[in-house]
Enzyme design. Sequence first.
Site, PDB file in Angstrom:
ATOM      1  N   LYS A  71       0.800  -1.232   0.000  1.00 15.15           N
ATOM      2  CA  LYS A  71       0.000   0.000   0.000  1.00 15.15           C
ATOM      3  C   LYS A  71       0.834   1.284   0.000  1.00 15.15           C
ATOM      4  O   LYS A  71       0.370   2.314  -0.453  1.00 15.15           O
ATOM      5  CB  LYS A  71      -0.922   0.031   1.233  1.00 15.15           C
ATOM      6  CG  LYS A  71      -2.116  -0.902   1.132  1.00 15.15           C
ATOM      7  CD  LYS A  71      -3.013  -0.703   2.345  1.00 15.15           C
ATOM      8  CE  LYS A  71      -4.204  -1.612   2.312  1.00 15.15           C
ATOM      9  NZ  LYS A  71      -5.155  -1.360   3.393  1.00 15.15           N
ATOM     10  N   ALA A 132      -2.410   2.674  15.245  1.00 13.04           N
ATOM     11  CA  ALA A 132      -1.823   3.728  14.404  1.00 13.04           C
ATOM     12  C   ALA A 132      -1.286   3.127  13.106  1.00 13.04           C
ATOM     13  O   ALA A 132      -0.403   3.699  12.470  1.00 13.04           O
ATOM     14  CB  ALA A 132      -0.715   4.447  15.174  1.00 13.04           C
ATOM     15  N   ALA A 135      -5.089   1.091   8.782  1.00 13.16           N
ATOM     16  CA  ALA A 135      -6.520   1.366   8.942  1.00 13.16           C
ATOM     17  C   ALA A 135      -6.727   2.591   9.840  1.00 13.16           C
ATOM     18  O   ALA A 135      -7.574   3.446   9.563  1.00 13.16           O
ATOM     19  CB  ALA A 135      -7.235   0.145   9.528  1.00 13.16           C
TER      20      ALA A 135
HETATM   21  P1  NDP Z   1      -1.480  -2.682  10.510  1.00 14.77           P
HETATM   22  O1  NDP Z   1      -0.606  -3.854  10.721  1.00 14.77           O
HETATM   23  O2  NDP Z   1      -1.006  -1.546   9.669  1.00 14.77           O
HETATM   24  O3  NDP Z   1      -1.899  -2.033  11.922  1.00 14.77           O
HETATM   25  C1  NDP Z   1      -2.309  -2.827  12.992  1.00 14.77           C
HETATM   26  C2  NDP Z   1      -2.399  -1.955  14.239  1.00 14.77           C
HETATM   27  O4  NDP Z   1      -2.837  -2.784  15.311  1.00 14.77           O
HETATM   28  C3  NDP Z   1      -1.090  -1.328  14.670  1.00 14.77           C
HETATM   29  O5  NDP Z   1      -1.323  -0.045  15.180  1.00 14.77           O
HETATM   30  C4  NDP Z   1      -0.623  -2.280  15.796  1.00 14.77           C
HETATM   31  O6  NDP Z   1       0.224  -1.675  16.732  1.00 14.77           O
HETATM   32  C5  NDP Z   1      -1.944  -2.617  16.422  1.00 14.77           C
HETATM   33  N1  NDP Z   1      -1.927  -3.838  17.214  1.00 14.77           N
HETATM   34  C6  NDP Z   1      -1.665  -5.099  16.800  1.00 14.77           C
HETATM   35  N2  NDP Z   1      -1.766  -5.970  17.830  1.00 14.77           N
HETATM   36  C7  NDP Z   1      -2.111  -5.230  18.920  1.00 14.77           C
HETATM   37  C8  NDP Z   1      -2.370  -5.540  20.294  1.00 14.77           C
HETATM   38  N3  NDP Z   1      -2.318  -6.792  20.753  1.00 14.77           N
HETATM   39  N4  NDP Z   1      -2.712  -4.533  21.116  1.00 14.77           N
HETATM   40  C9  NDP Z   1      -2.795  -3.272  20.668  1.00 14.77           C
HETATM   41  N5  NDP Z   1      -2.553  -2.907  19.370  1.00 14.77           N
HETATM   42  C10 NDP Z   1      -2.212  -3.879  18.521  1.00 14.77           C
HETATM   43  O7  NDP Z   1      -2.823  -3.270   9.929  1.00 14.77           O
HETATM   44  P2  NDP Z   1      -4.022  -2.484   9.225  1.00 14.77           P
HETATM   45  O8  NDP Z   1      -4.167  -1.181   9.890  1.00 14.77           O
HETATM   46  O9  NDP Z   1      -3.869  -2.540   7.764  1.00 14.77           O
HETATM   47  O10 NDP Z   1      -5.257  -3.420   9.590  1.00 14.77           O
HETATM   48  C11 NDP Z   1      -5.754  -3.481  10.922  1.00 14.77           C
HETATM   49  C12 NDP Z   1      -7.020  -4.297  10.917  1.00 14.77           C
HETATM   50  O11 NDP Z   1      -8.017  -3.619  10.169  1.00 14.77           O
HETATM   51  C13 NDP Z   1      -6.864  -5.677  10.284  1.00 14.77           C
HETATM   52  O12 NDP Z   1      -7.521  -6.619  11.090  1.00 14.77           O
HETATM   53  C14 NDP Z   1      -7.571  -5.527   8.947  1.00 14.77           C
HETATM   54  O13 NDP Z   1      -8.149  -6.734   8.537  1.00 14.77           O
HETATM   55  C15 NDP Z   1      -8.643  -4.516   9.291  1.00 14.77           C
HETATM   56  N6  NDP Z   1      -9.097  -3.742   8.151  1.00 14.77           N
HETATM   57  C16 NDP Z   1     -10.444  -3.735   7.915  1.00 14.77           C
HETATM   58  C17 NDP Z   1     -10.937  -3.024   6.861  1.00 14.77           C
HETATM   59  C18 NDP Z   1     -12.403  -3.030   6.615  1.00 14.77           C
HETATM   60  O14 NDP Z   1     -12.796  -2.636   5.516  1.00 14.77           O
HETATM   61  N7  NDP Z   1     -13.223  -3.430   7.560  1.00 14.77           N
HETATM   62  C19 NDP Z   1     -10.056  -2.246   5.951  1.00 14.77           C
HETATM   63  C20 NDP Z   1      -8.661  -2.292   6.335  1.00 14.77           C
HETATM   64  C21 NDP Z   1      -8.221  -3.036   7.386  1.00 14.77           C
HETATM   65  P3  NDP Z   1       1.842  -1.666  16.539  1.00 14.77           P
HETATM   66  O15 NDP Z   1       2.129  -1.490  15.093  1.00 14.77           O
HETATM   67  O16 NDP Z   1       2.297  -0.551  17.362  1.00 14.77           O
HETATM   68  O17 NDP Z   1       2.274  -3.036  17.001  1.00 14.77           O
END
Ligand code: NDP
Length: 284
Positions: A71, A132, A135
């Site tokens: 992306k 952060a 999404a």
């Molecule tokens: P990323 O990997 O970019 O971001 C994931 C985020 O979740 C990061 O901020 C990460 O924190 C945080 N995180 C992960 N595990 C934990 C935890 N145990 N406790 C707290 N924070 C946590 O993924 P995306 O943003 O691309 O996607 C996130 C979710 O959104 C996915 O499940 C995806 O399927 C869903 N999604 C849904 C969409 C929809 O249309 N409904 C569209 C796009 C995404 P850190 O990086 O600091 O570890």
Amino acid sequence: MSKNYRSELVGAFGCPIDENPTGVMEEAAFAAKGLDYRYLTIKVNPGCLKEAMDGVKAMNMRGINLTIPHKVEVLKYLDELSPAAKIIGAVNMVVNENGKLYGDNTDGKGYLTSLKNAGVSVEGKHVTVLGAGGAARAISVECALAGAKKITIANIERQQGEELVELLNTRTQAKAEFVMWDKAFAVPEDTDIFSNATSVGLYPNVNEKPNVDYDTVKDHMIVTDVIFNDPHSLFLQEAEKRGAKTINGLGMLVNQGALNFTMWTKTEAPVDVMVQTLKQEFGL
Ligand code: NDP
């Protein structure tokens, strides 16, 4: 009159991508509208995106979706970006207009549409976002551009969270603040919309929920989740128990798919067909 045997091609590039259901939803929509489009779910390995994007042009594909890990890198290969994609710094869909590639980010727009469909406006509101990542960036930037007054970002990792807050404060009108998320998160009481934008709770980890002090969720709050499988996530269940109105991640997924459909085909998307198709895929 000569017949046209060529289909318009769209699709998705990602890795992993085998379990991405978007193609089934888009193909059902094309069929419902009688459009000769095909959606291909294509595994593009990390490091191979340039060749794949050259392929979009070479094969006159109408457009493409991008997912993990492409992306951000895809920005290098595009001719033009939407204002929101410029700020977010990530693109999840591309339209090919006669060889010129235009990139947009429809994740946050799909989120806003799902709120609007539930009668919720973000204008003047305080939005609190967990996470952060991609999404969270898309959701918080679109909320800010749509007039949210205040945005709180809570993240378990400081740098990523502070970078997003800096971005919101410098590139949008919203006032953003960062909260370190190192213990059960207490939702600020004046929050209007509380959004989980982390991957916690995504299938198969459906028994997990974000580390939140759920008693700080109040019944005046709108609570939303990006998780679409299972859409009735534990996060939303906890919010429901506190009397909050909830909006699941299925709407965001369908609405971003509908926006992509319309940008490629210039035809209104059959949203009901798309919802039904996804529900069937997820066995709901
Ligand atoms: P990323 O990997 O970019 O971001 C994931 C985020 O979740 C990061 O901020 C990460 O924190 C945080 N995180 C992960 N595990 C934990 C935890 N145990 N406790 C707290 N924070 C946590 O993924 P995306 O943003 O691309 O996607 C996130 C979710 O959104 C996915 O499940 C995806 O399927 C869903 N999604 C849904 C969409 C929809 O249309 N409904 C569209 C796009 C995404 P850190 O990086 O600091 O570890």
